[in-house]
Scaffold this active site. Structure first.
Site, short mmCIF file in Angstrom:
data_model
loop_
_atom_site.label_atom_id
_atom_site.label_comp_id
_atom_site.label_asym_id
_atom_site.label_seq_id
_atom_site.Cartn_x
_atom_site.Cartn_y
_atom_site.Cartn_z
N GLU A 1 -9.47 -9.57 2.97
CA GLU A 1 -9.74 -8.16 2.65
C GLU A 1 -11.06 -7.98 1.92
OE1 GLU A 1 -6.51 -5.88 0.96
OE2 GLU A 1 -7.82 -4.16 0.57
N SER B 1 0.84 -1.20 0.00
CA SER B 1 0.00 0.00 0.00
C SER B 1 0.87 1.25 0.00
CB SER B 1 -0.93 0.00 1.22
OG SER B 1 -0.19 -0.24 2.41
N LYS C 1 4.26 -11.74 2.93
CA LYS C 1 2.84 -11.87 2.56
C LYS C 1 2.72 -11.86 1.04
CE LYS C 1 -0.35 -8.46 3.34
NZ LYS C 1 -0.86 -8.17 1.98
O1 KIV Z 1 -0.50 -3.44 1.46
C1 KIV Z 1 -1.19 -3.40 2.47
O2 KIV Z 1 -1.17 -2.44 3.25
C2 KIV Z 1 -2.05 -4.55 2.75
C3 KIV Z 1 -3.09 -4.37 3.81
C4 KIV Z 1 -4.18 -3.53 3.32
C5 KIV Z 1 -3.58 -5.68 4.32
O3 KIV Z 1 -1.93 -5.56 2.13
#
Ligand code: KIV
Length: 264
Positions: A182, A47, A113
């Site tokens: 999400e 993000s 992730k």
């Molecule tokens: O990139 C991010 O901040 C995320 C969150 C919204 C879970 O993947």
């Protein structure tokens, strides 16, 4: 010496129904505030492409960007578990995924992730076989925004809901230790959470998830465009540390997310 949060502790929290608190951070100063406020999982999210770099989506974030911000956050993130995103197109083969995951781990990440469900099973197995801890991400997958035609709630029809449930189960079988859910209906998130032994961390996925995550800049009300599921905690508290602490308390007590931050 501050003890790091472990997966054992997060699994125990799921069992005891104690909520896990997560927030994004991209630099050392904010990471220190999150750590001091008792945030258990700090996410260096891609993000950052939107909130730091001003892009419309996360697709242009590079591995070098993720390594740089992971290194900054790792300097002050003493207690929280540090999770870092593998950015768009950085895990298209299992070999590429391992190479890039190792770069994030060397920069200080404890966990990487990645987005996707059943189709990611082989990649996740390969990472886990090579001692990389993995967090999955299903539901709205921001790296697939162009396929969805925008940021849209996922899992509202039967096929899509089944795909999300099967994806989360596949990630768990492959060895993932945590899954982000999400923008999915709260009922579906509750079912996925009940079906998994590993913790679910929700964003726009209702209060029944084992934990909650928000983009820090949304919580502070400084994002260029703040999504419906976010809440500006700074508006009520007046200072940044208190806003973060209020978020931690609201997640722990189950006051956040409220109905208006969730989807049907
Ligand atoms: O990139 C991010 O901040 C995320 C969150 C919204 C879970 O993947």
């Amino acid at each position: 010496m501050i003890e790091k949060i472990t997966f054992q502790e997060l699994f125990a929290m799921k069992k005891k129904a104690e909520k896990i608190v997560s927030l994004t951070a991209y630099d050392a100063s904010f990471a220190a505030l999150l750590d001091a406020a008792g945030v258990e999982v700090v996410l260096v999210g891609d993000s950052l492409g939107m909130v730091l770099q001003g892009e419309a989506n996360t697709l242009d974030v590079s591995m070098d960007d993720m390594v740089y911000h992971t290194r900054l956050v790792s300097k002050t993130c003493k207690r929280a578990m540090l999770v870092s995103d593998l950015p768009f197109q950085s895990y298209e083969t299992k070999e590429l995924a391992l190479h890039n995951a190792e770069r994030l781990v060397q920069a200080g990440a404890k966990v990487v992730k990645l987005e996707g469900g059943v189709e990611m099973q082989e990649v996740v197995e390969h990472l886990c076989a090579n001692n990389i801890e993995v967090c999955g991400h299903v539901g709205l997958q921001p790296q697939s925004v162009e396929l969805y035609g925008g940021y849209k709630v996922q899992g509202r029809d039967e096929n899509s809901a089944r795909r999300i449930m099967n994806g989360a189960l596949a990630l768990q079988s492959a060895g993932a230790k945590m899954v982000v859910l999400e923008c999915i209906p709260a009922d579906l998130a509750e079912q996925v959470t009940a079906a998994l032994n590993i913790p679910t961390i929700g964003i726009g996925a209702g209060v029944a998830c084992d934990g909650q995550v928000l983009v820090l800049y949304d919580l502070l009300g400084v994002s260029i465009k703040s999504p419906h599921m976010a809440k500006n905690f700074l508006a009520e508290s007046g200072n940044i540390s208190d806003a973060i602490r209020d978020y931690v308390s609201a997640v722990k007590s189950g006051d956040f997310p409220a109905i208006e931050h969730s989807f049907k």
